[in-house]
Structures are given as structure tokens and as C-alpha cells.
Design an enzyme around this catalytic site. Structure first.
Site, PDB file in Angstrom:
ATOM      1  N   ALA A   1      -9.382   8.816 -16.721  1.00 16.76           N
ATOM      2  CA  ALA A   1      -8.544   7.713 -17.234  1.00 16.76           C
ATOM      3  C   ALA A   1      -8.021   6.778 -16.146  1.00 16.76           C
ATOM      4  O   ALA A   1      -7.208   5.898 -16.447  1.00 16.76           O
ATOM      5  CB  ALA A   1      -7.386   8.224 -18.091  1.00 16.76           C
ATOM      6  N   ALA A   2      -8.489   6.926 -14.922  1.00 13.36           N
ATOM      7  CA  ALA A   2      -8.033   5.998 -13.873  1.00 13.36           C
ATOM      8  C   ALA A   2      -8.512   4.574 -14.183  1.00 13.36           C
ATOM      9  O   ALA A   2      -7.728   3.614 -14.145  1.00 13.36           O
ATOM     10  CB  ALA A   2      -8.545   6.450 -12.509  1.00 13.36           C
ATOM     11  N   GLY A   3      -9.795   4.441 -14.527  1.00 10.55           N
ATOM     12  CA  GLY A   3     -10.320   3.111 -14.870  1.00 10.55           C
ATOM     13  C   GLY A   3      -9.623   2.553 -16.102  1.00 10.55           C
ATOM     14  O   GLY A   3      -9.352   1.347 -16.187  1.00 10.55           O
ATOM     15  N   ASP A   4      -9.310   3.421 -17.054  1.00  9.14           N
ATOM     16  CA  ASP A   4      -8.615   2.977 -18.273  1.00  9.14           C
ATOM     17  C   ASP A   4      -7.216   2.470 -17.926  1.00  9.14           C
ATOM     18  O   ASP A   4      -6.742   1.479 -18.483  1.00  9.14           O
ATOM     19  CB  ASP A   4      -8.505   4.136 -19.272  1.00  9.14           C
ATOM     20  CG  ASP A   4      -9.870   4.649 -19.700  1.00  9.14           C
ATOM     21  OD1 ASP A   4     -10.830   3.861 -19.714  1.00  9.14           O
ATOM     22  OD2 ASP A   4      -9.976   5.850 -20.018  1.00  9.14           O
TER      23      ASP A   4
END
Ligand code: RIB
Length: 289
Positions: A236-239
Site C-alpha cells: 500500500a505504499a504506492g496507494d
């Protein structure tokens, strides 16, 4: 404040930590099994809301306890869920995630995410106004996602595509995309920045993991570092980057500040296990050393 409309997936993440990725036929002992709320759409909606945005989510879940749990989770984070549809007789999307050395590998069953329809998009867009922000990804049927980008652009929204998981079939809708946020492998699959510009995209914002992010438009390219953190889990870093960037754009911040804020929030997400629950609140980002 502009509205942020997130059209995308909602998944239950089944996560297990492993010392390495098992080979075919191998059984490996892992640890720290967790069941989390996830899905690129739900994570991005959660991030945008926790980071201060007025967020409307559009997507589909099954009529099972996982779908109910996801809706409750989103509502708790402050996301408006009235356009999340429960599909009878279909399971909620599921992601099986193996985390090795802070890096994740994901196998996805789309479940109800495959049922997202043009009617769902029309319904959520009926609440949008010119200048609102439209954020979407590729875990739903590609032509429905493409339809949404087209309708959002026609209505005068700012359209942002996180092209994950990468699928070349979306390319024919690039003309309706203002900003695209690939990671390096996704960018490569789409043929690089020049190919994206040639298809009508205004700017390419590439996330570079621990090396930060890069902004590119037809005028030039600039790379920015991210803050340094102890990485526990990159899920979820990119999210978080996308959701955080939208939260800032929605309050009128310029793109360079919005990207920096999204990047800082994404780094904090990497310090915690899980997907949506790992995403920080706005005050945590502002007070992070
Ligand atoms: O981007 C991370 C997400 O990808 C996970 O939450 C998982 O559900 C997959 O969709």
C-alpha cells in the site's frame, strides 16, 4: 475543497511473512498471518480520507462478511461508501500476499471487483463537479475503468490513473488521463515516458521505491528523494502516495507539494505491517520527524 472520487477495487488481504519465496512443490513455514482490508482502490480511498480528503468510493464487494468488513473499515476512515455495491452470490476480492524481507508478492482473485459496471461509474459521477479529482487503478474490468476515465474527463474532472496491476489494454484510454503514476516496471511495460506522452498523458509521476519519485512532462524530468525510514512492509505504499497526493490537490496545493506529501505519507506506511491500517493520518505525516 474538491471532492475525490476513487473508482477501484476492494480486497481482503491474506498476508503471511516468509523467510523467502517458496519454489514449486516446496512447503515453507511462515509467520505473522494477518487478514487485512486492502485492494488498491480501497487503500487509495482510505489514504485520501485519512490524509484529509472528502472521498467518495465507487466499487463492488461480495455479499459476505469480508465485503461488510471492508465497507465498515472505509466508513471508519471517513470514506463515503454509498457507491460501494454489494453483489449477490459473488465473493469479495481476495489478495494472497507473501512478504519476504519487506517486499511483497501478490496473487489476486478479483471476485466482485469484476462486476464493476458503467452504471456504477455513471452513478458516482452524477455527484461530481468540474475540477473534482478522479483516481482509479486497474483491478476492475479494463473497459469499465476506461469508460470511467472518459466520462470523468468529459465532465471536467482531473483524472489520475495508477496503472496497477499493469495491463496494456488500458492504453487506448490514455487520452483521457491527466496524470499517470506507474512504478518502474509498470512504466517499462507501457513503453516508457515518451510513449505515454505520445498517447496524450500530461505528466508521468513514477514511484521509485526507496529512491523516491520522478516527475516528467514534455518540458523535462526531475527526480525527488523520499524520507528515510526503516522498512517493515511496502504493501500500500504506492496507494498511499496516490491518495496523499490527491488529498493535497483537493485543497488546492500545487502538484510539487502534493507529490512530496504523498511520498512522505507512503514512507510512513512502509514502517508498518498491512495495507489500509498501515496508512497514516494527516497529523502523523505533519508531525513525522
Ligand atoms: O497495492 C496493494 C494492494 O494490492 C493490496 O492491498 C492488495 O489487495 C492488492 O490489490
Amino acid at each position: 475543497m474538491k471532492k475525490i472520487i476513487v473508482v477501484g477495487s476492494l480486497n481482503t488481504d491474506m498476508v503471511i511473512r516468509a523467510p523467502y519465496c517458496p519454489k514449486g512443490g516446496e512447503t515453507l513455514t511462515g509467520s505473522d498471518f494477518m487478514v487485512n482490508c486492502g485492494g488498491k482502490g480501497a487503500n487509495q480511498a482510505t489514504a485520501a480520507a485519512k490524509l484529509g480528503g472528502n472521498v467518495l468510493m465507487c466499487g463492488c464487494v461480495g455479499d459476505d462478511m469480508f465485503g461488510e468488513n471492508l465497507i465498515n473499515h472505509l466508513a471508519f476512515a471517513g470514506v463515503n461508501t454509498r457507491h460501494v455495491r454489494k453483489v449477490a452470490g459473488t465473493p469479495t476480492g481476495t489478495a494472497v500476499i507473501i512478504v519476504t524481507n519487506g517486499e511483497n508478492r501478490i496473487v489476486l482473485d478479483k471476485g466482485a471487483n469484476a462486476c464493476l459496471s458503467a452504471e456504477d461509474i455513471d452513478a458516482v459521477l452524477s455527484e461530481a463537479r468540474e475540477g473534482d479529482i478522479y483516481l482509479t487503478q486497474l483491478e476492475n474490468p479494463i473497459d469499465v475503468i476506461g469508460y470511467g476515465l472518459k466520462r470523468a474527463k468529459e465532465k471536467g474532472l482531473v483524472t489520475i490513473l495508477n496503472p496497477a496491476p499493469a495491463d496494456r489494454a488500458i492504453s487506448k484510454y490514455f487520452t483521457y488521463v491527466d496524470f499517470i503514476t506507474p512504478n518502474e516496471s509498470e512504466l517499462e511495460l507501457f513503453g516508457g515516458k515518451e510513449a505515454l506522452f505520445a498517447n496524450g498523458i500530461r505528466a508521468v509521476i513514477t514511484t521509485l521505491g526507496g529512491d523516491g519519485y520522478e516527475y516528467a512532462d514534455k518540458e523535462g524530468v526531475k527526480q525527488y528523494p523520499c524520507i528515510s525510514v526503516k522498512v517493515v512492509d511496502t504493501t500500500a505504499a504506492g496507494d498511499t502516495f496516490c491518495g496523499g497526493m490527491c488529498a493535497e490537490l483537493a485543497i488546492g496545493k500545487p502538484l510539487n507539494e502534493a507529490m512530496a506529501f504523498g511520498s512522505k505519507a507512503a514512507s510512513i506506511t512502509c514502517t508498518r505491517r498491512g495495507a489500509a491500517t498501515a496508512i497514516p493520518y494527516r497529523n502523523e505525516v505533519e508531525n513525522w520527524k
